[in-house]
Design a protein around this motif. Sequence first.
Motif, PDB file in Angstrom:
ATOM      1  N   SER A  96     -12.111  60.609  75.522  1.00  0.00           N
ATOM      2  CA  SER A  96     -11.579  61.594  74.581  1.00  0.00           C
ATOM      3  C   SER A  96     -12.470  62.821  74.633  1.00  0.00           C
ATOM      4  N   SER A  97     -12.010  63.843  75.324  1.00  0.00           N
ATOM      5  CA  SER A  97     -12.744  65.119  75.406  1.00  0.00           C
ATOM      6  C   SER A  97     -14.167  64.942  75.917  1.00  0.00           C
ATOM      7  N   GLY A  98     -14.306  64.135  76.942  1.00  0.00           N
ATOM      8  CA  GLY A  98     -15.613  63.927  77.558  1.00  0.00           C
ATOM      9  C   GLY A  98     -16.437  62.820  76.942  1.00  0.00           C
ATOM     10  N   SER A  99     -15.958  62.209  75.881  1.00  0.00           N
ATOM     11  CA  SER A  99     -16.670  61.083  75.270  1.00  0.00           C
ATOM     12  C   SER A  99     -16.113  59.770  75.803  1.00  0.00           C
ATOM     13  N   TRP A 100     -16.880  58.688  75.594  1.00  0.00           N
ATOM     14  CA  TRP A 100     -16.404  57.358  75.977  1.00  0.00           C
ATOM     15  C   TRP A 100     -16.361  56.491  74.741  1.00  0.00           C
ATOM     16  N   ASN A 101     -15.220  55.882  74.520  1.00  0.00           N
ATOM     17  CA  ASN A 101     -14.960  55.148  73.292  1.00  0.00           C
ATOM     18  C   ASN A 101     -14.560  53.724  73.634  1.00  0.00           C
ATOM     19  N   ALA A 102     -15.102  52.778  72.889  1.00  0.00           N
ATOM     20  CA  ALA A 102     -14.871  51.370  73.222  1.00  0.00           C
ATOM     21  C   ALA A 102     -14.632  50.559  71.960  1.00  0.00           C
ATOM     22  N   LEU A 103     -13.877  49.485  72.139  1.00  0.00           N
ATOM     23  CA  LEU A 103     -13.736  48.464  71.103  1.00  0.00           C
ATOM     24  C   LEU A 103     -14.461  47.222  71.596  1.00  0.00           C
ATOM     25  N   ILE A 104     -15.538  46.878  70.918  1.00  0.00           N
ATOM     26  CA  ILE A 104     -16.346  45.710  71.273  1.00  0.00           C
ATOM     27  C   ILE A 104     -16.523  44.869  70.022  1.00  0.00           C
ATOM     28  N   THR A 105     -16.154  43.593  70.087  1.00  0.00           N
ATOM     29  CA  THR A 105     -16.336  42.703  68.945  1.00  0.00           C
ATOM     30  C   THR A 105     -17.494  41.750  69.195  1.00  0.00           C
ATOM     31  N   PHE A 106     -18.088  41.302  68.099  1.00  0.00           N
ATOM     32  CA  PHE A 106     -19.172  40.324  68.127  1.00  0.00           C
ATOM     33  C   PHE A 106     -18.860  39.261  67.081  1.00  0.00           C
ATOM     34  N   ALA A 107     -18.749  38.006  67.526  1.00  0.00           N
ATOM     35  CA  ALA A 107     -18.385  36.941  66.606  1.00  0.00           C
ATOM     36  C   ALA A 107     -18.664  35.592  67.259  1.00  0.00           C
ATOM     37  N   GLU A 108     -18.580  34.533  66.472  1.00  0.00           N
ATOM     38  CA  GLU A 108     -18.669  33.195  67.052  1.00  0.00           C
ATOM     39  C   GLU A 108     -17.507  32.970  68.009  1.00  0.00           C
ATOM     40  N   LYS A 109     -16.370  33.540  67.667  1.00  0.00           N
ATOM     41  CA  LYS A 109     -15.168  33.376  68.475  1.00  0.00           C
ATOM     42  C   LYS A 109     -15.138  34.380  69.612  1.00  0.00           C
ATOM     43  N   ASP A 110     -14.710  33.924  70.761  1.00  0.00           N
ATOM     44  CA  ASP A 110     -14.548  34.797  71.921  1.00  0.00           C
ATOM     45  C   ASP A 110     -13.161  35.427  71.865  1.00  0.00           C
ATOM     46  N   TYR A 111     -13.125  36.756  71.785  1.00  0.00           N
ATOM     47  CA  TYR A 111     -11.852  37.473  71.710  1.00  0.00           C
ATOM     48  C   TYR A 111     -11.472  38.127  73.039  1.00  0.00           C
ATOM     49  N   SER A 112     -12.163  37.788  74.099  1.00  0.00           N
ATOM     50  CA  SER A 112     -11.945  38.489  75.361  1.00  0.00           C
ATOM     51  C   SER A 112     -10.522  38.305  75.897  1.00  0.00           C
ATOM     52  N   HIS A 113      -9.839  37.251  75.469  1.00  0.00           N
ATOM     53  CA  HIS A 113      -8.467  37.040  75.928  1.00  0.00           C
ATOM     54  C   HIS A 113      -7.517  38.103  75.384  1.00  0.00           C
ATOM     55  N   LEU A 114      -7.980  38.872  74.384  1.00  0.00           N
ATOM     56  CA  LEU A 114      -7.145  39.919  73.811  1.00  0.00           C
ATOM     57  C   LEU A 114      -7.254  41.246  74.585  1.00  0.00           C
ATOM     58  N   ALA A 115      -8.171  41.309  75.532  1.00  0.00           N
ATOM     59  CA  ALA A 115      -8.366  42.537  76.306  1.00  0.00           C
ATOM     60  C   ALA A 115      -7.167  42.791  77.206  1.00  0.00           C
ATOM     61  N   GLU A 116      -6.837  44.053  77.384  1.00  0.00           N
ATOM     62  CA  GLU A 116      -5.778  44.411  78.315  1.00  0.00           C
ATOM     63  C   GLU A 116      -6.381  44.728  79.678  1.00  0.00           C
ATOM     64  N   SER A 117      -6.777  45.968  79.893  1.00  0.00           N
ATOM     65  CA  SER A 117      -7.415  46.315  81.163  1.00  0.00           C
ATOM     66  C   SER A 117      -8.410  47.437  80.928  1.00  0.00           C
ATOM     67  N   PRO A 118      -9.574  47.118  80.325  1.00  0.00           N
ATOM     68  CA  PRO A 118     -10.576  48.162  80.089  1.00  0.00           C
ATOM     69  C   PRO A 118     -10.910  48.884  81.385  1.00  0.00           C
ATOM     70  N   LYS A 119     -11.184  50.182  81.288  1.00  0.00           N
ATOM     71  CA  LYS A 119     -11.404  51.002  82.472  1.00  0.00           C
ATOM     72  C   LYS A 119     -12.826  50.909  83.006  1.00  0.00           C
ATOM     73  N   ILE A 120     -13.773  50.613  82.141  1.00  0.00           N
ATOM     74  CA  ILE A 120     -15.160  50.585  82.579  1.00  0.00           C
ATOM     75  C   ILE A 120     -15.364  49.412  83.545  1.00  0.00           C
ATOM     76  N   VAL A 121     -16.098  49.643  84.621  1.00  0.00           N
ATOM     77  CA  VAL A 121     -16.350  48.620  85.618  1.00  0.00           C
ATOM     78  C   VAL A 121     -17.669  47.928  85.274  1.00  0.00           C
ATOM     79  N   LEU A 122     -17.595  46.641  84.956  1.00  0.00           N
ATOM     80  CA  LEU A 122     -18.767  45.896  84.536  1.00  0.00           C
ATOM     81  C   LEU A 122     -19.296  45.055  85.679  1.00  0.00           C
ATOM     82  N   ALA A 123     -20.632  45.006  85.765  1.00  0.00           N
ATOM     83  CA  ALA A 123     -21.264  44.202  86.830  1.00  0.00           C
ATOM     84  C   ALA A 123     -21.202  42.724  86.483  1.00  0.00           C
TER      85      ALA A 123
END
Length: 281
Positions: A254-281
């Motif tokens: 957004s106008s040169g910024s990078w914005n993310a939705l990251i959750t932290f919990a006992e439960k793993d919510y990664s199955h809710l991800a669509e296709s984040p653009k950032i390339v993670l190692a």
Amino acid sequence: MTIELAALVPHVPSITHEEKVPEFQREMVNAMKKISKEIDKIKPDAIVLVSCHWPSTFFHYVDCTSVHKGSLTATEAPDLIKDVPYYFPGDPELGNQLVEAGIEANLDVKGVDDPYFVWDYGSVVPLRYLTPKENIPIVNLSVTLAASLEETNKWGQVIAQVLRESDKKYVFLSSGALSHNLVRGRHNVPTVSEHALDKQFVNLVKKKDYESAYNMLPEYARMARVESGGRHIAMLFSMIDKSWTPSYLADGQSSGSWNALITFAEKDYSHLAESPKIVLA
């Protein structure tokens, strides 16, 4: 009971109205709507939210108002955020508890109890998707520009202790961006150097190396101009249990910024991800 969920959430102006969201930001909206359903399952007694768009100069402010009611036209972007209504219950008891705990910790904390206080868009925008029923009490926190990252993290630890010692359930939201060197044109992404720092930081978080991520924050904030100097992230780190699972769910520019939705919990919510653009190692 305790903190059930903590999250970094986006608040970019152009997602305010779902029907007008640009395609390159739509994944953030979709992911927040999914997390909204998880918040409904948690049934938190309150949400504590720190917003980068409530900047205070010297004091850490806590909104202790019993009812948050108003209509927001954002001074920064009145064309995108105009006459946006909101109506949420507050939690004066919790707000005052946080104020008292902050003062006992020798921090400069003050409560705000004013029905005419107008929310900022860092509060209004994400809550439109995360709590669309407007039925969960909200306690808002400012980011304090005179406070260092260390002091802000300490204030976060005080807040976390109050929440963890309660017999109620809470969600903590940190509303703000990662790299935030703004330029005209909402389609623009961060520079290669700024985005490299975003990726490095996110990878540390994904690996649960929160200590290294926190230690990286001062230089990361300076070099990539992380929003609010990274104070919202310093506070977020105070809430995270080391055993929790981080889930990187969505992101976008957004106008040169990078914005993310990251959750932290006992439960793993990664199955809710669509296709984040950032390339993670």
